[in-house]
Design an enzyme around this catalytic site. Structure first.
Site, PDB file in Angstrom:
ATOM      1  N   GLU A  37      10.196  15.700  15.511  1.00  8.98           N
ATOM      2  CA  GLU A  37      10.435  15.707  14.061  1.00  8.98           C
ATOM      3  C   GLU A  37       9.447  16.663  13.393  1.00  8.98           C
ATOM      4  O   GLU A  37       8.239  16.476  13.475  1.00  8.98           O
ATOM      5  CB  GLU A  37      10.251  14.291  13.494  1.00  8.98           C
ATOM      6  CG  GLU A  37      10.637  14.204  12.032  1.00  8.98           C
ATOM      7  CD  GLU A  37      10.281  12.869  11.409  1.00  8.98           C
ATOM      8  OE1 GLU A  37       9.158  12.387  11.630  1.00  8.98           O
ATOM      9  OE2 GLU A  37      11.131  12.307  10.680  1.00  8.98           O
ATOM     10  N   CYS A  87      13.600  11.463   6.207  1.00  8.51           N
ATOM     11  CA  CYS A  87      13.693  10.906   7.567  1.00  8.51           C
ATOM     12  C   CYS A  87      15.070  11.138   8.162  1.00  8.51           C
ATOM     13  O   CYS A  87      15.213  11.307   9.370  1.00  8.51           O
ATOM     14  CB  CYS A  87      13.352   9.429   7.557  1.00  8.51           C
ATOM     15  SG  CYS A  87      14.360   8.495   6.400  1.00  8.51           S
ATOM     16  N   LYS A 106       0.848  -1.194   0.000  1.00  8.33           N
ATOM     17  CA  LYS A 106       0.000   0.000   0.000  1.00  8.33           C
ATOM     18  C   LYS A 106       0.883   1.243   0.000  1.00  8.33           C
ATOM     19  O   LYS A 106       1.569   1.519   0.982  1.00  8.33           O
ATOM     20  CB  LYS A 106      -0.886   0.037   1.254  1.00  8.33           C
ATOM     21  CG  LYS A 106      -1.879   1.180   1.210  1.00  8.33           C
ATOM     22  CD  LYS A 106      -2.456   1.513   2.567  1.00  8.33           C
ATOM     23  CE  LYS A 106      -1.839   2.724   3.193  1.00  8.33           C
ATOM     24  NZ  LYS A 106      -1.922   3.985   2.439  1.00  8.33           N
ATOM     25  N   GLU A 136      10.303   1.453  10.162  1.00 12.26           N
ATOM     26  CA  GLU A 136      11.279   2.500   9.804  1.00 12.26           C
ATOM     27  C   GLU A 136      10.594   3.819  10.064  1.00 12.26           C
ATOM     28  O   GLU A 136       9.744   4.247   9.275  1.00 12.26           O
ATOM     29  CB  GLU A 136      11.666   2.396   8.325  1.00 12.26           C
ATOM     30  CG  GLU A 136      12.405   1.130   7.949  1.00 12.26           C
ATOM     31  CD  GLU A 136      13.810   1.078   8.518  1.00 12.26           C
ATOM     32  OE1 GLU A 136      14.368   2.142   8.839  1.00 12.26           O
ATOM     33  OE2 GLU A 136      14.338  -0.028   8.656  1.00 12.26           O
TER      34      GLU A 136
HETATM   35  P1  NAD Z   1       2.427   8.261   8.054  1.00 19.22           P
HETATM   36  O1  NAD Z   1       2.745   7.487   9.283  1.00 19.22           O
HETATM   37  O2  NAD Z   1       1.409   9.329   8.139  1.00 19.22           O
HETATM   38  O3  NAD Z   1       1.938   7.306   6.889  1.00 19.22           O
HETATM   39  C1  NAD Z   1       2.746   6.250   6.416  1.00 19.22           C
HETATM   40  C2  NAD Z   1       1.850   5.193   5.804  1.00 19.22           C
HETATM   41  O4  NAD Z   1       1.060   4.619   6.830  1.00 19.22           O
HETATM   42  C3  NAD Z   1       0.888   5.721   4.745  1.00 19.22           C
HETATM   43  O5  NAD Z   1       0.806   4.778   3.690  1.00 19.22           O
HETATM   44  C4  NAD Z   1      -0.428   5.800   5.508  1.00 19.22           C
HETATM   45  O6  NAD Z   1      -1.546   5.669   4.677  1.00 19.22           O
HETATM   46  C5  NAD Z   1      -0.303   4.591   6.426  1.00 19.22           C
HETATM   47  N1  NAD Z   1      -1.151   4.634   7.622  1.00 19.22           N
HETATM   48  C6  NAD Z   1      -1.691   5.718   8.246  1.00 19.22           C
HETATM   49  N2  NAD Z   1      -2.444   5.329   9.302  1.00 19.22           N
HETATM   50  C7  NAD Z   1      -2.363   3.974   9.350  1.00 19.22           C
HETATM   51  C8  NAD Z   1      -2.920   2.990  10.225  1.00 19.22           C
HETATM   52  N3  NAD Z   1      -3.709   3.318  11.244  1.00 19.22           N
HETATM   53  N4  NAD Z   1      -2.604   1.697   9.992  1.00 19.22           N
HETATM   54  C9  NAD Z   1      -1.794   1.346   8.977  1.00 19.22           C
HETATM   55  N5  NAD Z   1      -1.265   2.228   8.107  1.00 19.22           N
HETATM   56  C10 NAD Z   1      -1.538   3.532   8.300  1.00 19.22           C
HETATM   57  O7  NAD Z   1       3.823   8.813   7.516  1.00 19.22           O
HETATM   58  P2  NAD Z   1       4.063   9.767   6.281  1.00 19.22           P
HETATM   59  O8  NAD Z   1       3.589  11.133   6.697  1.00 19.22           O
HETATM   60  O9  NAD Z   1       3.550   9.149   5.046  1.00 19.22           O
HETATM   61  O10 NAD Z   1       5.660   9.757   6.172  1.00 19.22           O
HETATM   62  C11 NAD Z   1       6.478  10.609   6.898  1.00 19.22           C
HETATM   63  C12 NAD Z   1       7.152   9.856   8.022  1.00 19.22           C
HETATM   64  O11 NAD Z   1       7.862   8.741   7.491  1.00 19.22           O
HETATM   65  C13 NAD Z   1       8.180  10.689   8.735  1.00 19.22           C
HETATM   66  O12 NAD Z   1       8.047  10.512  10.114  1.00 19.22           O
HETATM   67  C14 NAD Z   1       9.500  10.106   8.245  1.00 19.22           C
HETATM   68  O13 NAD Z   1      10.580  10.308   9.125  1.00 19.22           O
HETATM   69  C15 NAD Z   1       9.159   8.668   8.061  1.00 19.22           C
HETATM   70  N6  NAD Z   1      10.110   8.017   7.132  1.00 19.22           N
HETATM   71  C16 NAD Z   1      11.053   7.172   7.670  1.00 19.22           C
HETATM   72  C17 NAD Z   1      11.984   6.565   6.836  1.00 19.22           C
HETATM   73  C18 NAD Z   1      13.042   5.644   7.398  1.00 19.22           C
HETATM   74  O14 NAD Z   1      13.744   5.028   6.607  1.00 19.22           O
HETATM   75  N7  NAD Z   1      13.194   5.528   8.704  1.00 19.22           N
HETATM   76  C19 NAD Z   1      11.932   6.807   5.470  1.00 19.22           C
HETATM   77  C20 NAD Z   1      10.964   7.663   4.957  1.00 19.22           C
HETATM   78  C21 NAD Z   1      10.043   8.263   5.818  1.00 19.22           C
END
Ligand code: NAD
Length: 492
Positions: free
Chosen positions: A386, A285, A176, A251
């Site tokens: 963050e 990130c 997804k 992650e």
């Molecule tokens: P997010 O947590 O809002 O969403 C990530 C994914 O989770 C999306 O596909 C979203 O639809 C899904 N999601 C949301 N609610 C959910 C639930 N209840 N159950 C299951 N899935 C759900 O994050 P974002 O805003 O898309 O991304 C930004 C974040 O990602 C930042 O915190 C960033 O640091 C992190 N990030 C980390 C890495 C790493 O390698 N550590 C890499 C890229 C991004």
């Protein structure tokens, strides 16, 4: 009529059962690019069932590993064939500069190639058994059905980090993408289909996290969930995954320190401090969002930084002059604006930025000016949390001991950097940073061969590297008695 992006379930391209769609937007101008099918519980259950059946009943998991490797090489070649189109889609959907998207596509093909090569080198080992006349071996097997949930900042790169090892190890997949950025994941699904993967092994569902993602995390038919995203969502997924104790890899975010000692190559450290935090509008990130500068050079360094930051050219990712694009969404920009207000209330000194650009050509995009707060202290929320936008906080330090304590004073532990020409000192500091990646005299490099992931609340598990493949396997010990005979323990 706007084209509708479909989902890929059990080898067929399908619209959502509810017929619902979501508008996918270009963050540079808020124009709708496509309508994407908006999956709901029924759609994702169908995808999970298909992946379950493909794992339990198809030949995929017993396909020789070198054959799985060949399929991944084929996917890498198709990605290279279509890399221009993929890069354009990524820029259209995320706003990042085309040059960055192009570099991402090169990395993505490389990730598929790395795991293609590793697929048949994942053999087990023989154990020196303490029991006479026995053979003891440990083998690695696929985990089963893997659920892969992606963020919006590096849509296809994050997909590749998960898809390639999951397939290399013989698992089946339900993936997804973020509801904001599905374009390149849909396109790569077409390439995976073209490569000839058997039906049911790879399934793509589109839609909201709290519906589609939640069902994936809850499902007793899923064996492993690999999630990249925010810390709160990660915690929620961990709770949901406990229902059937599925394995998890998380992650999550970072608040990464960038430490500059007075004896560093200052021009390089200065130049890279900009890149560390403002790359992709700070939506990275591993962004170096906390700059720690040694006392002797602090004022000079900050002054120079402000001069450079004022010159950063914001614009359309497709314009070659553009150095940084917009933020992904109105919500993400509002989050940054809230943190800038918090920073001011906390008493940090706003040196530059702190508002939207006034340039009318940027008015329809989610732009925010690169921002610097100086005079920050470790207890401030803008230093601890963050922000995920173009906001840099600056702290001053006077000793090695102090800076190690400051750098580690965070719930996060994703990455950090140390700048110094005294390599022994840089190593000493690097060794004491509690982070999954530490760079010395550099910022941001990552590659398929080295593990990536976080200490503390930055996550659980590692992607990339050999460990990135092992995460998608179960270990099995097979013991064979080569001369079985009765034990006569029970006499009757
Ligand atoms: P997010 O947590 O809002 O969403 C990530 C994914 O989770 C999306 O596909 C979203 O639809 C899904 N999601 C949301 N609610 C959910 C639930 N209840 N159950 C299951 N899935 C759900 O994050 P974002 O805003 O898309 O991304 C930004 C974040 O990602 C930042 O915190 C960033 O640091 C992190 N990030 C980390 C890495 C790493 O390698 N550590 C890499 C890229 C991004």
């Amino acid at each position: 009529m706007m084209p509708i992006q479909k989902m890929y379930i059990n080898g067929s391209w399908v619209e959502a059962k509810s017929q619902k769609t979501r508008e996918i937007m270009n963050p540079f101008n808020q124009e709708v690019i496509v309508e994407a099918s908006e999956g709901n519980e029924e759609d994702v259950q169908a995808a999970i069932s298909a992946a379950r059946k493909a794992f339990d009943q198809s030949e995929w998991k017993t396909t020789p590993a070198n054959e799985r490797g060949k399929l991944l090489y084929q996917i890498a070649a198709l990605i290279e064939r279509d890399q221009e189109e993929l890069a354009r889609l990524e820029t259209l959907n995320t706003g990042k500069t085309l040059i960055e998207s192009e570099a991402d596509m090169v990395d993505i093909a490389e990730v598929f190639r790395y795991f293609a090569g590793l697929a048949d080198k994942n053999g087990g080992e023989m154990i020196e058994s303490p029991i006479p006349n026995s053979i003891s071996k440990v083998v690695r097997e696929p985990i089963g059905v893997t659920a892969l949930i992606l963020p919006w900042n590096y849509p296809l790169l994050q997909a590749a980090w998960k898809i390639a090892p999951a397939l290399a190890a013989g698992n089946t997949i339900v993936i997804k993408p973020s509801e904001l950025t599905p374009l390149t994941t849909v396109k790569v699904t077409e390439l995976i289909e073209e490569a000839g993967l058997e039906k049911g092994v790879f399934n793509l569902v589109l839609g909201a996290g709290n519906i589609v993602g939640q069902v994936m995390a809850d499902s007793p038919l899923v064996d492993f969930i690999s999630f990249t995203g925010g810390i709160e969502t990660g915690k929620n997924i961990m709770t949901s995954a406990s229902g059937n104790l599925k394995k998890i890899a998380l992650e999550l975010g970072g608040k990464n320190p960038n430490i500059v000692f007075a004896d560093s190559d200052l021009e390089t450290a200065l130049d890279q401090a900009l890149n560390a935090v403002y790359f992709h509008a700070g939506q990275v990130c591993s962004a170096g969002a906390r700059l720690l500068i040694e006392d002797g050079i602090h004022d000079w360094f900050v002054e120079q930084l402000v001069v450079r930051v004022k010159k950063i050219k914001l614009g359309d990712g497709f314009d070659e002059e553009t150095e940084s694009g917009p933020m992904i969404s109105a919500e993400q920009r509002q989050k940054v604006e809230r943190y800038v207000d918090i920073g001011k209330e906390e008493g940090a000194k706003l040196l530059v930025g702190g508002k939207r650009p006034e340039d009318p050509t940027l008015a329809n995009g989610f732009f925010y000016l690169p921002t610097i707060f100086s005079d920050c202290t470790a207890d401030m929320r803008i230093v601890q949390e963050e922000i995920f936008g173009p906001v840099l906080t600056i702290e001053r330090f006077t000793s090695e001991k102090e800076v190690i304590a400051l750098a580690n004073d965070t719930n996060y532990g994703l990455a950090g950097a140390v700048w110094s020409t005294d390599i022994q000192k840089a190593e000493r500091v690097a060794n004491q940073l509690r982070m999954g990646t530490v760079w010395i005299n550099d910022f941001h490099p990552y590659f398929a061969q080295a593990p990536w992931g976080g200490y503390k609340q930055s996550g659980i598990g590692r992607e990339l590297g050999k460990t990135g493949l092992e995460e998608y396997t179960e270990l099995k010990h097979v013991y064979q008695n080569t001369q079985p005979e009765p034990l006569n323990w029970f006499k009757s």
